[in-house]
Design a protein around this motif. Structure first.
Motif, PDB file in Angstrom:
ATOM      1  N   LYS A 268       0.818  -1.213   0.000  1.00 47.05           N
ATOM      2  CA  LYS A 268       0.000   0.000   0.000  1.00 47.05           C
ATOM      3  C   LYS A 268       0.858   1.273   0.000  1.00 47.05           C
ATOM      4  CE  LYS A 268      -4.047  -1.872  -0.063  1.00 47.05           C
ATOM      5  NZ  LYS A 268      -4.969  -1.659  -1.206  1.00 47.05           N
ATOM      6  N   PHE A 269       2.050   1.184   0.542  1.00 50.19           N
ATOM      7  CA  PHE A 269       2.970   2.325   0.546  1.00 50.19           C
ATOM      8  C   PHE A 269       3.287   2.772  -0.882  1.00 50.19           C
ATOM      9  CE2 PHE A 269       7.581   2.932  -0.244  1.00 50.19           C
ATOM     10  CZ  PHE A 269       7.714   4.242   0.208  1.00 50.19           C
ATOM     11  N   LYS A 270       3.385   1.815  -1.791  1.00 45.94           N
ATOM     12  CA  LYS A 270       3.755   2.115  -3.178  1.00 45.94           C
ATOM     13  C   LYS A 270       2.733   3.000  -3.877  1.00 45.94           C
ATOM     14  CE  LYS A 270       6.178  -2.319  -3.646  1.00 45.94           C
ATOM     15  NZ  LYS A 270       6.150  -3.655  -4.291  1.00 45.94           N
ATOM     16  N   SER A 271       1.481   3.005  -3.394  1.00 50.48           N
ATOM     17  CA  SER A 271       0.446   3.811  -4.047  1.00 50.48           C
ATOM     18  C   SER A 271       0.550   5.292  -3.699  1.00 50.48           C
ATOM     19  CB  SER A 271      -0.942   3.285  -3.669  1.00 50.48           C
ATOM     20  OG  SER A 271      -1.170   3.426  -2.278  1.00 50.48           O
ATOM     21  N   ASN A 272       1.273   5.632  -2.619  1.00 57.24           N
ATOM     22  CA  ASN A 272       1.484   7.040  -2.257  1.00 57.24           C
ATOM     23  C   ASN A 272       2.796   7.169  -1.491  1.00 57.24           C
ATOM     24  OD1 ASN A 272       1.150   9.752  -1.806  1.00 57.24           O
ATOM     25  ND2 ASN A 272      -0.933   9.588  -1.021  1.00 57.24           N
ATOM     26  N   PRO A 273       3.923   6.988  -2.180  1.00 55.72           N
ATOM     27  CA  PRO A 273       5.214   6.880  -1.492  1.00 55.72           C
ATOM     28  C   PRO A 273       5.748   8.182  -0.906  1.00 55.72           C
ATOM     29  CG  PRO A 273       5.525   6.840  -3.862  1.00 55.72           C
ATOM     30  CD  PRO A 273       4.046   6.789  -3.629  1.00 55.72           C
ATOM     31  N   LEU A 274       5.381   9.324  -1.440  1.00 61.69           N
ATOM     32  CA  LEU A 274       5.970  10.587  -0.978  1.00 61.69           C
ATOM     33  C   LEU A 274       5.317  11.111   0.299  1.00 61.69           C
ATOM     34  CD1 LEU A 274       6.599  12.515  -4.319  1.00 61.69           C
ATOM     35  CD2 LEU A 274       8.216  11.201  -2.932  1.00 61.69           C
ATOM     36  N   LEU A 275       3.994  11.162   0.350  1.00 57.14           N
ATOM     37  CA  LEU A 275       3.293  11.752   1.496  1.00 57.14           C
ATOM     38  C   LEU A 275       2.502  10.734   2.309  1.00 57.14           C
ATOM     39  CD1 LEU A 275       1.977  15.062  -0.118  1.00 57.14           C
ATOM     40  CD2 LEU A 275       3.896  14.795   1.467  1.00 57.14           C
ATOM     41  N   GLY A 276       2.365   9.517   1.826  1.00 51.97           N
ATOM     42  CA  GLY A 276       1.643   8.489   2.557  1.00 51.97           C
ATOM     43  C   GLY A 276       0.140   8.694   2.542  1.00 51.97           C
ATOM     44  N   HIS A 277      -0.554   7.887   3.323  1.00 54.75           N
ATOM     45  CA  HIS A 277      -2.018   7.897   3.358  1.00 54.75           C
ATOM     46  C   HIS A 277      -2.569   8.817   4.441  1.00 54.75           C
ATOM     47  CE1 HIS A 277      -2.510   4.500   0.521  1.00 54.75           C
ATOM     48  NE2 HIS A 277      -1.325   4.127   1.005  1.00 54.75           N
ATOM     49  N   GLY A 278      -1.693   9.415   5.242  1.00 53.41           N
ATOM     50  CA  GLY A 278      -2.124  10.287   6.322  1.00 53.41           C
ATOM     51  C   GLY A 278      -1.772   9.706   7.678  1.00 53.41           C
ATOM     52  N   PRO A 279      -1.344  10.538   8.639  1.00 49.14           N
ATOM     53  CA  PRO A 279      -0.973  10.057   9.970  1.00 49.14           C
ATOM     54  C   PRO A 279      -2.085   9.261  10.646  1.00 49.14           C
ATOM     55  CG  PRO A 279      -0.327  12.356   9.692  1.00 49.14           C
ATOM     56  CD  PRO A 279      -1.153  11.997   8.503  1.00 49.14           C
ATOM     57  N   ASP A 280      -1.715   8.087  11.202  1.00 48.38           N
ATOM     58  CA  ASP A 280      -2.603   7.246  11.989  1.00 48.38           C
ATOM     59  C   ASP A 280      -3.819   6.761  11.193  1.00 48.38           C
ATOM     60  OD1 ASP A 280      -3.199   5.895  14.321  1.00 48.38           O
ATOM     61  OD2 ASP A 280      -4.410   7.520  15.141  1.00 48.38           O
ATOM     62  N   THR A 281      -3.599   6.387   9.940  1.00 49.51           N
ATOM     63  CA  THR A 281      -4.724   5.951   9.091  1.00 49.51           C
ATOM     64  C   THR A 281      -4.571   4.526   8.574  1.00 49.51           C
ATOM     65  OG1 THR A 281      -3.673   6.865   7.109  1.00 49.51           O
ATOM     66  CG2 THR A 281      -5.212   8.300   8.290  1.00 49.51           C
ATOM     67  N   SER A 282      -3.566   3.804   9.014  1.00 47.56           N
ATOM     68  CA  SER A 282      -3.319   2.473   8.445  1.00 47.56           C
ATOM     69  C   SER A 282      -4.503   1.540   8.610  1.00 47.56           C
ATOM     70  CB  SER A 282      -2.059   1.853   9.061  1.00 47.56           C
ATOM     71  OG  SER A 282      -2.190   1.733  10.462  1.00 47.56           O
ATOM     72  N   ASN A 283      -5.272   1.736   9.668  1.00 47.67           N
ATOM     73  CA  ASN A 283      -6.420   0.875   9.919  1.00 47.67           C
ATOM     74  C   ASN A 283      -7.588   1.168   8.972  1.00 47.67           C
ATOM     75  OD1 ASN A 283      -7.542  -1.256  11.421  1.00 47.67           O
ATOM     76  ND2 ASN A 283      -8.726   0.156  12.661  1.00 47.67           N
ATOM     77  N   PHE A 284      -7.497   2.277   8.216  1.00 47.48           N
ATOM     78  CA  PHE A 284      -8.599   2.686   7.349  1.00 47.48           C
ATOM     79  C   PHE A 284      -8.249   2.556   5.862  1.00 47.48           C
ATOM     80  CE2 PHE A 284      -9.042   4.768  11.391  1.00 47.48           C
ATOM     81  CZ  PHE A 284     -10.394   4.622  11.676  1.00 47.48           C
ATOM     82  N   ILE A 285      -7.056   2.054   5.568  1.00 50.44           N
ATOM     83  CA  ILE A 285      -6.667   1.851   4.177  1.00 50.44           C
ATOM     84  C   ILE A 285      -7.522   0.749   3.558  1.00 50.44           C
ATOM     85  CG2 ILE A 285      -4.762   1.087   2.674  1.00 50.44           C
ATOM     86  CD1 ILE A 285      -2.843   2.361   4.680  1.00 50.44           C
ATOM     87  N   ASN A 286      -7.868   0.903   2.320  1.00 48.41           N
ATOM     88  CA  ASN A 286      -8.706  -0.059   1.623  1.00 48.41           C
ATOM     89  C   ASN A 286      -8.166  -1.484   1.759  1.00 48.41           C
ATOM     90  OD1 ASN A 286     -10.783  -0.969  -0.077  1.00 48.41           O
ATOM     91  ND2 ASN A 286      -9.434  -0.863  -1.853  1.00 48.41           N
ATOM     92  N   GLU A 287      -9.027  -2.397   2.178  1.00 53.08           N
ATOM     93  CA  GLU A 287      -8.746  -3.822   2.364  1.00 53.08           C
ATOM     94  C   GLU A 287      -7.904  -4.132   3.606  1.00 53.08           C
ATOM     95  OE1 GLU A 287      -7.017  -4.907  -1.468  1.00 53.08           O
ATOM     96  OE2 GLU A 287      -8.912  -5.860  -1.981  1.00 53.08           O
ATOM     97  N   SER A 288      -7.644  -3.126   4.431  1.00 55.56           N
ATOM     98  CA  SER A 288      -6.788  -3.383   5.597  1.00 55.56           C
ATOM     99  C   SER A 288      -7.444  -4.289   6.628  1.00 55.56           C
ATOM    100  CB  SER A 288      -6.410  -2.061   6.270  1.00 55.56           C
ATOM    101  OG  SER A 288      -7.554  -1.410   6.804  1.00 55.56           O
ATOM    102  N   GLN A 289      -8.758  -4.434   6.603  1.00 57.92           N
ATOM    103  CA  GLN A 289      -9.443  -5.266   7.587  1.00 57.92           C
ATOM    104  C   GLN A 289      -9.889  -6.627   7.034  1.00 57.92           C
ATOM    105  OE1 GLN A 289      -9.727  -4.480  11.000  1.00 57.92           O
ATOM    106  NE2 GLN A 289      -8.185  -3.104  10.198  1.00 57.92           N
ATOM    107  N   ARG A 290      -9.388  -6.959   5.856  1.00 61.01           N
ATOM    108  CA  ARG A 290      -9.696  -8.288   5.320  1.00 61.01           C
ATOM    109  C   ARG A 290      -9.057  -9.380   6.173  1.00 61.01           C
ATOM    110  NH1 ARG A 290      -7.729  -8.670  -0.591  1.00 61.01           N
ATOM    111  NH2 ARG A 290      -7.681 -10.850   0.081  1.00 61.01           N
TER     112      ARG A 290
END
Length: 395
Positions: A268-290
């Motif tokens: 998932k890092f590869k989809s936004n390598p420069l700025l990331g998905h936002g602080p403290d959002t890893s639990n909300f990334i698409n498919e993260s709860q599969r």
């Protein structure tokens, strides 16, 4: 006022005792104690930036990139809140340092209470684990204080830094059985990381002629090993790919669950390598709860609120720019403290950083308030001890 001021010292010094009860109690005790102390005995000045130009430069660069990452976040409100309290933690540590430089008597009193609190804490944890020994024999660990031992361990191991008394080594004898009974691996990794970091410093400092070459070579070797291991992590997450995945990294070194969530995070890092998905959002990334669905992980999800590795987490959430600007800020802040330390003080400063960031490679989320806040609070105490002895101005 004198009684109220003493009470503020008690709130600060015993804040980690309240952590044994509840993380919220810890935060309230520490924060209210600091605010009460500063209200009753006001500081000469409130600092909103560092006076050292290099630290200040990296601090503002990091804040700028972090702000861009927050604006770009997939959950803006969540990212904004953690950005605000990270900045507050940093500024709180900075202002505590300057406050204690002007009021060393307050620092000495708080340290005395802090030492008493730490000794009581490790004895309480030890006695609790001994009383619940049957739980250890049945389940292989006692969970009640397992997470908190991460911070209690470094507090116990730094007691002799603040007061070089032989009796302050005794709490270690209560600490070791507690780590065993709790099956706490991250504090052990932290200790090894701290000792390893200091060993590198020791030998490179002895061989000064090749110092830069050795450091550069170690960085290259570490980078190559890291890239190789990243490539060995899972990269495909279809049910069939998960089921048939062959683990090239030994699962005794990195457990099955972490290999999947780290592989997922890098993917998932590869989809936004420069700025990331936002602080403290890893639990909300698409498919993260599969559900992973692998027989060795049961029904565990890909990212249970965070990747259990601070570096991977901030790389995923604030990108390459945010990660390395933060690391440079931390590096140069510690370097300014390091330059004014003697040999013994350098050991504790290096060991503390090695412990904290080493144990953070396998445990809590980087954004966990009590863990993140503890770093800047303890670093402020260490810096105060070093600078008070030297009586130098922090520039």
């Amino acid at each position: 006022m004198n009684l109220a001021l003493k009470f503020s010292y008690i709130l600060i010094g015993f804040s980690y005792s309240l952590l044994l009860l509840n993380k919220i109690y810890f935060g309230i005790s520490l924060l209210s104690g600091i605010l009460l102390m500063m209200a009753l005995s006001p500081p000469n000045k409130i600092y909103f930036h560092f006076s050292n130009k290099r630290i200040n430069y990296f601090f503002f660069i990091f804040l700028l990139i972090l702000s861009f990452s927050t604006i770009n976040s997939i959950v803006l409100v969540r990212s904004l809140s953690v950005q605000i309290y990270l900045i507050l933690f940093i500024l709180l540590g900075l202002n505590l340092f300057f406050y204690f430089q002007k009021k060393p008597e307050a620092f000495q009193k708080i340290i005395k209470i802090f030492i008493i609190s730490t000794i009581l804490n490790v004895i309480i944890i030890f006695l609790y684990n001994v009383v619940n020994y049957e739980t250890y024999k049945t389940f292989g660990n006692i969970l009640r204080f397992k997470g908190i031992l991460n911070i209690i361990t470094i507090l116990v191991l730094t007691l002799t830094f603040f007061q070089n008394k032989r009796y302050l080594y005794l709490p270690i004898f209560f600490l070791v059985p507690s780590l065993i009974l709790s099956n706490s691996n991250s504090p052990v990794l932290g200790i090894l990381s701290g000792l390893f970091l200091y060993t590198i410093f020791f030998f490179t400092n002895k061989i000064r002629f090749f110092k830069k070459t050795i450091i550069f070579s170690l960085v290259i070797i570490f980078t190559l090993i890291s890239f190789k291991n990243v490539n060995n992590l899972p990269a495909e997450f279809s049910p069939q790919s998960i089921k048939n995945f062959e683990f090239k990294i030994p699962t005794k070194l990195i457990d099955t669950h972490r290999q999947f969530i780290w592989g997922f995070s890098f993917n998932k890092f590869k989809s936004n390598p420069l700025l990331g998905h936002g602080p403290d959002t890893s639990n909300f990334i698409n498919e993260s709860q599969r559900i992973i669905g692998h027989e060795m992980t049961g029904d565990m999800t890909f990212i249970p609120s965070h990747p259990h590795n601070f570096f991977i987490e901030i790389l995923l959430e604030i990108g390459i720019l945010g990660t390395f600007s933060f690391l440079l800020f931390i590096l140069f802040t510690n370097y300014q403290i390091f330059k004014n330390a003697n040999g013994r003080e350098k050991f504790f400063l290096i060991f503390f950083n090695g412990y904290f960031w080493g144990s953070s490679l396998v445990n809590f989320s980087f954004w966990l308030g009590w863990w993140q806040g503890s770093y800047f609070f303890i670093l402020s105490l260490i810096a105060t001890q070093i600078f008070l002895k030297k009586r130098v101005i922090y520039k």
